[in-house]
Design a protein around this motif. Sequence first.
Motif, PDB file in Angstrom:
ATOM      1  N   GLY A  20       0.815  -1.204   0.000  1.00 30.38           N
ATOM      2  CA  GLY A  20       0.000   0.000   0.000  1.00 30.38           C
ATOM      3  C   GLY A  20       0.849   1.253   0.000  1.00 30.38           C
ATOM      4  N   PHE A  21       1.894   1.264   0.828  1.00 33.32           N
ATOM      5  CA  PHE A  21       2.770   2.429   0.931  1.00 33.32           C
ATOM      6  C   PHE A  21       3.428   2.753  -0.395  1.00 33.32           C
ATOM      7  CE2 PHE A  21       7.047   4.135   1.462  1.00 33.32           C
ATOM      8  CZ  PHE A  21       6.839   5.232   2.280  1.00 33.32           C
ATOM      9  N   HIS A  22       4.045   1.763  -1.034  1.00 31.35           N
ATOM     10  CA  HIS A  22       4.794   2.031  -2.262  1.00 31.35           C
ATOM     11  C   HIS A  22       3.873   2.315  -3.450  1.00 31.35           C
ATOM     12  CE1 HIS A  22       8.158   0.179   0.052  1.00 31.35           C
ATOM     13  NE2 HIS A  22       8.845   1.076  -0.623  1.00 31.35           N
ATOM     14  N   PHE A  23       2.730   1.658  -3.505  1.00 27.98           N
ATOM     15  CA  PHE A  23       1.780   1.986  -4.562  1.00 27.98           C
ATOM     16  C   PHE A  23       1.279   3.421  -4.388  1.00 27.98           C
ATOM     17  CE2 PHE A  23      -0.001  -1.840  -7.011  1.00 27.98           C
ATOM     18  CZ  PHE A  23       1.233  -2.468  -7.023  1.00 27.98           C
ATOM     19  N   TYR A  24       0.975   3.789  -3.144  1.00 26.78           N
ATOM     20  CA  TYR A  24       0.496   5.157  -2.909  1.00 26.78           C
ATOM     21  C   TYR A  24       1.560   6.178  -3.290  1.00 26.78           C
ATOM     22  CZ  TYR A  24      -0.367   9.561  -0.708  1.00 26.78           C
ATOM     23  OH  TYR A  24      -0.500  10.915  -0.506  1.00 26.78           O
ATOM     24  N   GLU A  25       2.811   5.959  -2.867  1.00 31.16           N
ATOM     25  CA  GLU A  25       3.869   6.917  -3.177  1.00 31.16           C
ATOM     26  C   GLU A  25       4.035   7.081  -4.685  1.00 31.16           C
ATOM     27  OE1 GLU A  25       6.036   8.776  -1.063  1.00 31.16           O
ATOM     28  OE2 GLU A  25       4.439   8.315   0.352  1.00 31.16           O
ATOM     29  N   THR A  26       3.936   5.982  -5.420  1.00 30.28           N
ATOM     30  CA  THR A  26       4.026   6.045  -6.881  1.00 30.28           C
ATOM     31  C   THR A  26       2.875   6.859  -7.462  1.00 30.28           C
ATOM     32  OG1 THR A  26       5.091   3.870  -6.945  1.00 30.28           O
ATOM     33  CG2 THR A  26       4.081   4.652  -8.985  1.00 30.28           C
ATOM     34  N   LEU A  27       1.662   6.589  -6.999  1.00 36.73           N
ATOM     35  CA  LEU A  27       0.478   7.279  -7.518  1.00 36.73           C
ATOM     36  C   LEU A  27       0.443   8.736  -7.085  1.00 36.73           C
ATOM     37  CD1 LEU A  27      -1.914   4.317  -6.779  1.00 36.73           C
ATOM     38  CD2 LEU A  27      -1.451   5.221  -9.066  1.00 36.73           C
ATOM     39  N   GLN A  28       0.926   9.022  -5.885  1.00 38.61           N
ATOM     40  CA  GLN A  28       0.985  10.410  -5.425  1.00 38.61           C
ATOM     41  C   GLN A  28       1.847  11.248  -6.366  1.00 38.61           C
ATOM     42  OE1 GLN A  28       3.775  11.663  -2.317  1.00 38.61           O
ATOM     43  NE2 GLN A  28       2.012  12.273  -1.087  1.00 38.61           N
ATOM     44  N   THR A  29       3.020  10.716  -6.727  1.00 41.29           N
ATOM     45  CA  THR A  29       3.892  11.429  -7.660  1.00 41.29           C
ATOM     46  C   THR A  29       3.209  11.616  -9.007  1.00 41.29           C
ATOM     47  OG1 THR A  29       5.895  10.588  -6.597  1.00 41.29           O
ATOM     48  CG2 THR A  29       6.092  11.321  -8.887  1.00 41.29           C
ATOM     49  N   SER A  30       2.588  10.567  -9.512  1.00 39.68           N
ATOM     50  CA  SER A  30       1.919  10.643 -10.804  1.00 39.68           C
ATOM     51  C   SER A  30       0.808  11.688 -10.803  1.00 39.68           C
ATOM     52  CB  SER A  30       1.344   9.272 -11.173  1.00 39.68           C
ATOM     53  OG  SER A  30       0.559   9.341 -12.351  1.00 39.68           O
ATOM     54  N   LEU A  31      -0.042  11.657  -9.791  1.00 39.15           N
ATOM     55  CA  LEU A  31      -1.165  12.603  -9.729  1.00 39.15           C
ATOM     56  C   LEU A  31      -0.672  14.034  -9.544  1.00 39.15           C
ATOM     57  CD1 LEU A  31      -3.656  10.543  -7.542  1.00 39.15           C
ATOM     58  CD2 LEU A  31      -3.881  11.083  -9.979  1.00 39.15           C
ATOM     59  N   ALA A  32       0.372  14.207  -8.738  1.00 43.49           N
ATOM     60  CA  ALA A  32       0.909  15.554  -8.541  1.00 43.49           C
ATOM     61  C   ALA A  32       1.435  16.128  -9.854  1.00 43.49           C
ATOM     62  CB  ALA A  32       2.012  15.525  -7.488  1.00 43.49           C
ATOM     63  N   LEU A  33       2.167  15.322 -10.621  1.00 41.27           N
ATOM     64  CA  LEU A  33       2.716  15.810 -11.892  1.00 41.27           C
ATOM     65  C   LEU A  33       1.621  16.080 -12.910  1.00 41.27           C
ATOM     66  CD1 LEU A  33       5.878  13.532 -12.307  1.00 41.27           C
ATOM     67  CD2 LEU A  33       5.732  15.838 -11.385  1.00 41.27           C
ATOM     68  N   GLN A  34       0.491  15.378 -12.802  1.00 45.00           N
ATOM     69  CA  GLN A  34      -0.616  15.610 -13.723  1.00 45.00           C
ATOM     70  C   GLN A  34      -1.479  16.799 -13.312  1.00 45.00           C
ATOM     71  OE1 GLN A  34      -2.808  11.969 -15.144  1.00 45.00           O
ATOM     72  NE2 GLN A  34      -1.387  10.917 -13.768  1.00 45.00           N
ATOM     73  N   TRP A  35      -1.725  16.945 -12.025  1.00 42.54           N
ATOM     74  CA  TRP A  35      -2.691  17.942 -11.547  1.00 42.54           C
ATOM     75  C   TRP A  35      -2.080  19.308 -11.251  1.00 42.54           C
ATOM     76  CZ3 TRP A  35      -5.631  14.369  -7.537  1.00 42.54           C
ATOM     77  CH2 TRP A  35      -6.520  13.563  -8.229  1.00 42.54           C
ATOM     78  N   PHE A  36      -0.825  19.340 -10.792  1.00 44.09           N
ATOM     79  CA  PHE A  36      -0.233  20.623 -10.439  1.00 44.09           C
ATOM     80  C   PHE A  36       0.241  21.352 -11.693  1.00 44.09           C
ATOM     81  CE2 PHE A  36       1.250  18.814  -6.099  1.00 44.09           C
ATOM     82  CZ  PHE A  36      -0.022  18.996  -5.586  1.00 44.09           C
ATOM     83  N   PRO A  37      -0.038  22.652 -11.814  1.00 47.03           N
ATOM     84  CA  PRO A  37       0.502  23.426 -12.942  1.00 47.03           C
ATOM     85  C   PRO A  37       2.030  23.432 -12.905  1.00 47.03           C
ATOM     86  CG  PRO A  37      -1.201  24.659 -11.759  1.00 47.03           C
ATOM     87  CD  PRO A  37      -0.876  23.473 -10.921  1.00 47.03           C
ATOM     88  N   LYS A  38       2.650  23.356 -14.064  1.00 46.38           N
ATOM     89  CA  LYS A  38       4.102  23.297 -14.122  1.00 46.38           C
ATOM     90  C   LYS A  38       4.749  24.511 -13.455  1.00 46.38           C
ATOM     91  CE  LYS A  38       4.260  20.501 -18.343  1.00 46.38           C
ATOM     92  NZ  LYS A  38       4.708  20.400 -19.737  1.00 46.38           N
ATOM     93  N   GLN A  39       4.097  25.670 -13.545  1.00 43.63           N
ATOM     94  CA  GLN A  39       4.685  26.887 -13.006  1.00 43.63           C
ATOM     95  C   GLN A  39       4.769  26.869 -11.481  1.00 43.63           C
ATOM     96  OE1 GLN A  39       2.110  26.681 -15.045  1.00 43.63           O
ATOM     97  NE2 GLN A  39       2.824  27.551 -16.995  1.00 43.63           N
ATOM     98  N   THR A  40       3.861  26.145 -10.812  1.00 49.09           N
ATOM     99  CA  THR A  40       3.809  26.157  -9.350  1.00 49.09           C
ATOM    100  C   THR A  40       3.894  24.766  -8.731  1.00 49.09           C
ATOM    101  OG1 THR A  40       1.370  26.122  -9.419  1.00 49.09           O
ATOM    102  CG2 THR A  40       2.460  28.295  -9.306  1.00 49.09           C
ATOM    103  N   ALA A  41       4.217  23.753  -9.534  1.00 44.41           N
ATOM    104  CA  ALA A  41       4.248  22.375  -9.022  1.00 44.41           C
ATOM    105  C   ALA A  41       5.221  22.226  -7.858  1.00 44.41           C
ATOM    106  CB  ALA A  41       4.609  21.406 -10.143  1.00 44.41           C
ATOM    107  N   ALA A  42       6.390  22.859  -7.951  1.00 45.59           N
ATOM    108  CA  ALA A  42       7.385  22.728  -6.887  1.00 45.59           C
ATOM    109  C   ALA A  42       6.858  23.285  -5.567  1.00 45.59           C
ATOM    110  CB  ALA A  42       8.673  23.444  -7.282  1.00 45.59           C
ATOM    111  N   VAL A  43       6.112  24.383  -5.637  1.00 46.61           N
ATOM    112  CA  VAL A  43       5.549  24.983  -4.424  1.00 46.61           C
ATOM    113  C   VAL A  43       4.566  24.023  -3.763  1.00 46.61           C
ATOM    114  CG1 VAL A  43       4.159  26.885  -3.515  1.00 46.61           C
ATOM    115  CG2 VAL A  43       5.871  27.312  -5.294  1.00 46.61           C
ATOM    116  N   TRP A  44       3.674  23.434  -4.570  1.00 47.82           N
ATOM    117  CA  TRP A  44       2.697  22.509  -4.021  1.00 47.82           C
ATOM    118  C   TRP A  44       3.357  21.244  -3.483  1.00 47.82           C
ATOM    119  CZ3 TRP A  44      -2.030  23.378  -2.482  1.00 47.82           C
ATOM    120  CH2 TRP A  44      -2.736  24.465  -3.011  1.00 47.82           C
ATOM    121  N   MET A  45       4.396  20.763  -4.149  1.00 50.12           N
ATOM    122  CA  MET A  45       5.101  19.587  -3.644  1.00 50.12           C
ATOM    123  C   MET A  45       5.796  19.896  -2.324  1.00 50.12           C
ATOM    124  SD  MET A  45       6.659  17.786  -7.053  1.00 50.12           S
ATOM    125  CE  MET A  45       5.580  17.338  -8.425  1.00 50.12           C
TER     126      MET A  45
END
Length: 393
Positions: free
Chosen positions: A108-133
């Motif tokens: 569960g932990f490793h699947f979640y961490e993988t999906l968290q990264t994927s969703l963040a890169l898809q949902w966060f705007p490129k200009q502010t993704a680092a701030v949200w991360m």
Amino acid sequence: MLQRLRRPEILLLILAASMPLSFAVWNTLLNNFVIEKAAFTGADIGLLQSVREIPGFLAFLVVFVLLFVREQRLAIISLVATGLGVMLTGLYPSLTGLLLTTLLMSTGFHFYETLQTSLALQWFPKQTAAVWMGRMAAAGSFAALLAYSLVWGLMNFAGLDYSWVYLIGGGATIVIALGAWVLFPQFAQPHSQHKKLILRKRYWLYYALTMMSGARRQIFIVFAGFLMVEKFGYSVGEVAALYTVNHLLNLYIAPKIGQFIVRFGERRILTLEYIGLILVFAGYALVESAALAAALYIVDHLFFSMAIAIKTYFQKIVDERDIAASAGVSFTINHIAAVVIPVVFGLLWLVSPPMVFFAGSLMALISLGLAQLVPEQPLPGNEVRVGQYSEAT
């Protein structure tokens, strides 16, 4: 008001905070629990930790599960699996029981961490993704502090048994995850994702940076903490105090690092991180003061947030349809080091502990060289500063 909060960014912040409530409890109690309740030997704990890393090495399999379950739903299901594994840990104090509950928790932990990264890169705007991360990292640190306080209070004041603390910690993650399932809508994905393994030659620099980042993490997790105990005699309470200081500082610094990445770019931030790590690892090798060793340990932990720059670099160069598949592959690449480094460097430790950290400085130097290849403005077709690399699947 509630409608304004029902956004993808808020969902990811909540999920990022829910994970440490169970994992930090599991990790904090583990060594005491397996010795006191399960009579573990050194061989037993080694086997348990090896089993824990298996799902991370197999994280690429998440892309095949996405054939049947959407990413957002699978991320929440993965959190529930993590919480359930932690809840069951205290109920089965035996080698077989702990291997099974750890495998469930870790999957569960490793699947979640993988999906968290994927969703963040898809949902966060490129200009502010680092701030949200950076904010996600801060949310995780805040939750970890709550978990440490929970363990301390329940064990020392309430006098609860391990099984109850594991039930409460894992249950908290499950409650939050199920609440997110109910309260948040199913958000649309900007681009349909490939449901197959993706390896592209033009992403080679990202893969290399990811693998070196995994190696650096193992130096910190496995050997820096061991140094604090073996050489300087730090007690459990003193190590816990270091963790607490790390997370308190991360609450403030992680969001700032996100802002710095937006302002100064990935290459400069990675350059700063790797120069710092060269010095920190060399410091571990030479340090003779317990106080200075603690300072190095704290600085080392703060550098972790700078690895956000690797993710935002990839976000800028990736074909949006590759994100989910690439997140799984990169997580597996990151865990190559988790399989190799502890064993190989553990043998080196028996010969010369300083050589382990000098080797860490050498790896940081290699990472520094790789970071210089990150372009000023990463884009598809401008992935590396020198030369162009044609796409290959």
